[in-house]
Each structure stands twice: as C-alpha cells, then as structure tokens.
Write a protein that holds these residues in place. Structure first.
Motif, PDB file in Angstrom:
ATOM      1  N   GLY A   1       0.792  -1.217   0.000  1.00  0.00           N
ATOM      2  CA  GLY A   1       0.000   0.000   0.000  1.00  0.00           C
ATOM      3  C   GLY A   1       0.825   1.267   0.000  1.00  0.00           C
ATOM      4  N   ILE A   2       2.152   1.132   0.050  1.00  0.00           N
ATOM      5  CA  ILE A   2       3.055   2.278  -0.053  1.00  0.00           C
ATOM      6  C   ILE A   2       3.690   2.245  -1.438  1.00  0.00           C
ATOM      7  CG2 ILE A   2       5.103   3.422   0.865  1.00  0.00           C
ATOM      8  CD1 ILE A   2       2.759   3.465   2.771  1.00  0.00           C
ATOM      9  N   GLY A   3       3.464   3.287  -2.221  1.00  0.00           N
ATOM     10  CA  GLY A   3       4.036   3.361  -3.555  1.00  0.00           C
ATOM     11  C   GLY A   3       5.506   3.729  -3.511  1.00  0.00           C
TER      12      GLY A   3
ATOM     13  N   ASN B   1       6.311  11.757 -15.025  1.00  0.00           N
ATOM     14  CA  ASN B   1       6.806  11.029 -13.860  1.00  0.00           C
ATOM     15  C   ASN B   1       6.417   9.555 -13.870  1.00  0.00           C
ATOM     16  OD1 ASN B   1       8.085  13.186 -12.501  1.00  0.00           O
ATOM     17  ND2 ASN B   1       6.149  13.883 -11.618  1.00  0.00           N
ATOM     18  N   VAL B   2       7.351   8.715 -13.416  1.00  0.00           N
ATOM     19  CA  VAL B   2       7.119   7.277 -13.323  1.00  0.00           C
ATOM     20  C   VAL B   2       7.060   6.875 -11.852  1.00  0.00           C
ATOM     21  CG1 VAL B   2       7.947   4.977 -13.921  1.00  0.00           C
ATOM     22  CG2 VAL B   2       8.344   6.894 -15.490  1.00  0.00           C
ATOM     23  N   THR B   3       5.971   6.214 -11.471  1.00  0.00           N
ATOM     24  CA  THR B   3       5.752   5.779 -10.095  1.00  0.00           C
ATOM     25  C   THR B   3       5.374   4.297 -10.079  1.00  0.00           C
ATOM     26  OG1 THR B   3       4.981   7.990  -9.483  1.00  0.00           O
ATOM     27  CG2 THR B   3       4.414   6.202  -7.994  1.00  0.00           C
ATOM     28  N   ILE B   4       5.844   3.586  -9.067  1.00  0.00           N
ATOM     29  CA  ILE B   4       5.580   2.154  -8.898  1.00  0.00           C
ATOM     30  C   ILE B   4       4.539   1.955  -7.796  1.00  0.00           C
ATOM     31  CG2 ILE B   4       6.625  -0.019  -8.130  1.00  0.00           C
ATOM     32  CD1 ILE B   4       9.274   1.044  -9.386  1.00  0.00           C
ATOM     33  N   GLU B   5       3.524   1.165  -8.094  1.00  0.00           N
ATOM     34  CA  GLU B   5       2.472   0.818  -7.123  1.00  0.00           C
ATOM     35  C   GLU B   5       1.881   2.048  -6.421  1.00  0.00           C
ATOM     36  OE1 GLU B   5       3.824  -2.369  -4.521  1.00  0.00           O
ATOM     37  OE2 GLU B   5       3.424  -3.853  -6.070  1.00  0.00           O
TER      38      GLU B   5
ATOM     39  N   LYS C   1       2.206  -3.077 -10.408  1.00  0.00           N
ATOM     40  CA  LYS C   1       1.968  -2.133 -11.509  1.00  0.00           C
ATOM     41  C   LYS C   1       2.910  -0.926 -11.406  1.00  0.00           C
ATOM     42  CE  LYS C   1      -1.959  -4.249 -12.779  1.00  0.00           C
ATOM     43  NZ  LYS C   1      -2.202  -4.862 -14.102  1.00  0.00           N
ATOM     44  N   TYR C   2       3.145  -0.292 -12.546  1.00  0.00           N
ATOM     45  CA  TYR C   2       3.783   1.026 -12.534  1.00  0.00           C
ATOM     46  C   TYR C   2       3.015   1.930 -13.475  1.00  0.00           C
ATOM     47  CZ  TYR C   2       6.309   0.012 -16.966  1.00  0.00           C
ATOM     48  OH  TYR C   2       6.659  -0.294 -18.260  1.00  0.00           O
ATOM     49  N   GLU C   3       3.274   3.230 -13.358  1.00  0.00           N
ATOM     50  CA  GLU C   3       2.490   4.175 -14.140  1.00  0.00           C
ATOM     51  C   GLU C   3       3.316   5.385 -14.557  1.00  0.00           C
ATOM     52  OE1 GLU C   3      -0.431   5.364 -11.145  1.00  0.00           O
ATOM     53  OE2 GLU C   3       0.546   7.318 -11.062  1.00  0.00           O
ATOM     54  N   LEU C   4       2.809   6.060 -15.577  1.00  0.00           N
ATOM     55  CA  LEU C   4       3.308   7.361 -16.006  1.00  0.00           C
ATOM     56  C   LEU C   4       2.167   8.348 -15.864  1.00  0.00           C
ATOM     57  CD1 LEU C   4       5.671   8.945 -17.521  1.00  0.00           C
ATOM     58  CD2 LEU C   4       4.296   8.552 -19.566  1.00  0.00           C
ATOM     59  N   GLN C   5       2.451   9.502 -15.273  1.00  0.00           N
ATOM     60  CA  GLN C   5       1.453  10.558 -15.219  1.00  0.00           C
ATOM     61  C   GLN C   5       2.130  11.904 -15.013  1.00  0.00           C
ATOM     62  OE1 GLN C   5      -0.811  11.704 -11.711  1.00  0.00           O
ATOM     63  NE2 GLN C   5      -0.441   9.665 -10.824  1.00  0.00           N
ATOM     64  N   GLY C   6       1.316  12.969 -15.086  1.00  0.00           N
ATOM     65  CA  GLY C   6       1.855  14.321 -14.990  1.00  0.00           C
ATOM     66  C   GLY C   6       1.403  15.074 -13.768  1.00  0.00           C
TER      67      GLY C   6
END
Length: 222
Positions: free
Chosen positions: A97-99, A115-119, A129-134
């Motif tokens: 639950g901590i990204g 930005n790239v963030t994991i979980e 999962k990982y993601e890209l967002q602004g």
C-alpha cells in the motif's frame, strides 16, 4: 556501467541520434551525451552494476532521502516525442500500500510533469503495476511491472510519439495507449532520479504514501 563484462560508459552508437541525455553512472552522475545535463547526487551511493562492475550504478535508499537532480531545460516539452529508458534493480517493492517513486522531470501545474511511479496507491491497490502521469492523474497510464519484482535487473522503456505511449519491459511491449497529451513544461524545471518531481517541477516530490526508490539504477537515457 563500467568496464568488465560490458562497457557502456561511452555513448552507444544506437543512442547517438536525437539524444537529450545519457547517464551511465560510471563513477558519477554526469551526462555523457555531450549536452551537459549532469546530475547532482544527493545521498545515493555508487554500487555494482548488472555486469558486476564496481562503482558503475547508483544505489538509492528511501529512508535517508537519496536522489539525483539536475536541470531539465533541454528536455522534451509540450507534446514533443520522447523515449525514456532505465535499468533498475528494486529492493523495496513490497505491495504493502506504499508506492515508490522512480524518476521524472518537469512540472508547473497539474499535468505538466512526466513522472514514473511504482504501485501508486492513490486509486486503490496497484500491486505489481507502474504508471506514467503528470501529477493530478493527468494522462495516467498504468501497466504491469517486470517480474520478479525485486532483486533482479530489468529495463523499462517508455516511448511517446506525440499521441501514443508505449511501455516495454525487458524489450517486450506490454502496454500501448493512444490519444495521450502530455503538455510537459521542462524549461527552468528539474529532472530527478530516485524520486519524481513535485507538481511545480522545482525539486523532488515528497508524499508519505509514495516513498523514494529503494534499489539500484543504471544506464538512463532520454
């Protein structure tokens, strides 16, 4: 990476076209592309790379706030095409639950960073999962992490052609998303490795439920 089983300290021929920056971490965080996008190391320590070369990758530890930061003035902005590549070896993907932040650049207001963030837990559990967002969930695109999640070197590549985002894990396309507008602001902003950028793009991002990166990073290209 350094000398040894492989030598990636010099700029590979495959990266010599339209390159913004290449950080092989051969004893420092300098950009060897010739564009001068050198990084300043904050607490991260040199470690062994995936070829067994010493002092040829950087180790990050979220408990003591380690990151690398530099100017993103010459980075792709607006909806300009771009590709981002990084080798990483995580030691801290816990699916608890901590990204965990990985890297990013730019910002100003909602949607203007890359930005790239994991979980990231902001929309519920995103285990594996990982993601890209602004920031503010702008152009948020989520896909699967390479496995095993920890203690293994993986290459992550994200490409953008002005409309479509493609995500590759270890050379395999795992996600493609169209109709994406990035609207990135890079001028007078920063890039960060080991964390993402804050919403204004002026420094690292700090959020209790999304810690900094735990593990090693190497051979970053943009």
């Amino acid at each position: 990476s350094n000398t040894g089983t492989a030598d990636l300290c010099d700029l590979p021929a495959s990266l010599q076209t339209d390159l913004v920056g290449y950080w092989p971490f051969c004893g420092d965080a300098n950009d060897v592309s010739g564009n001068g996008n050198n990084g300043t190391v904050n607490g991260a320590t040199l470690t062994t790379d995936r070829f067994g070369n010493t002092d040829s990758a950087y180790l990050f530890d979220s408990t003591i706030d380690t990151h690398i930061v530099g100017s993103s003035d010459t980075f792709p902005s607006g909806n300009a095409a771009r590709s981002m590549s990084v080798w990483y070896n995580s030691q801290g993907i816990n699916s608890d639950g901590i990204g965990m932040q990985l890297m990013g650049y730019g910002g100003l207001s909602c949607g203007e960073s890359f930005n790239v963030t994991i979980e990231n837990p902001d929309l519920g559990p995103n285990f594996g999962k990982y993601e890209l967002q602004g920031h503010c969930r702008a152009f948020r695109t989520v896909t699967d992490l390479a496995t095993p999640l920890n203690n293994t070197w993986h290459q992550m590549v994200i490409t953008y052609d002005g409309s479509t985002l493609n995500f590759y894990n270890d050379g395999v396309l795992v996600q493609s998303a169209g109709g994406i507008s990035t609207n990135t602001t890079a001028l007078s902003r920063v890039f960060v490795f080991g964390r993402t950028t804050n919403q204004t793009g002026t420094g690292p991002y700090y959020e209790p439920v999304i810690k900094g990166f735990d593990g090693s990073m190497d051979d970053i290209g943009l």
